[in-house]
Scaffold this motif. Sequence first.
Motif, PDB file in Angstrom:
ATOM      1  N   UNK A  88       0.784  -1.324   0.080  1.00  0.00           N
ATOM      2  CA  UNK A  88      -0.026   0.046   0.048  1.00  0.00           C
ATOM      3  C   UNK A  88       0.964   1.339   0.008  1.00  0.00           C
ATOM      4  N   UNK A  89       1.187   1.770  -0.941  1.00  0.00           N
ATOM      5  CA  UNK A  89       2.135   2.990  -1.121  1.00  0.00           C
ATOM      6  C   UNK A  89       1.620   4.314  -0.248  1.00  0.00           C
ATOM      7  N   UNK A  90       0.328   4.307  -0.133  1.00  0.00           N
ATOM      8  CA  UNK A  90      -0.196   5.295   0.737  1.00  0.00           C
ATOM      9  C   UNK A  90       0.523   5.280   2.411  1.00  0.00           C
ATOM     10  N   UNK A  91       0.849   4.285   2.564  1.00  0.00           N
ATOM     11  CA  UNK A  91       1.686   4.070   3.818  1.00  0.00           C
ATOM     12  C   UNK A  91       2.892   4.848   3.999  1.00  0.00           C
ATOM     13  N   UNK A  92       3.564   5.116   2.940  1.00  0.00           N
ATOM     14  CA  UNK A  92       4.813   5.909   2.870  1.00  0.00           C
ATOM     15  C   UNK A  92       4.456   7.253   3.603  1.00  0.00           C
TER      16      UNK A  92
END
Length: 127
Positions: free
Chosen positions: A104-108
């Motif tokens: 889940x790239x939004x976690x960055x």
Amino acid sequence: MSADWLARITTDFVDDRFGEAAVNAALGHPRMYSEAPHLDSSGRMVATVIDTHEGRLSTPFRVAIRLSDVARGVIDFSCQCRQSRLCEHAQWLFVDVAFGAHEDPDLRAYALESRTLDDRIAAWLSS
């Protein structure tokens, strides 16, 4: 080779290995995967990453990572950029694995926010 090494890639591992500033920079650097991170048949995490800094797409680089000696934390990587030292593409993938951003790239953004919030508030309060 099994993928047991993935459990060793934690936030503490990447902070210790790359340094907190480098991890924060990696979390804040925009990128996308044209080939989603996944385990290949030899147990390596592979992906094709595209740098999207300044809103432009860069050349995609296929990168593969793993720990070749789990007990000692020896990093094994390959990248199409062909740097002899650990490149930013491999470092980004290690950081994404540590924070779950490979799924889940939004976690960055959430991770960077939580890691830097106290320092930013302290700087704001002191000004």
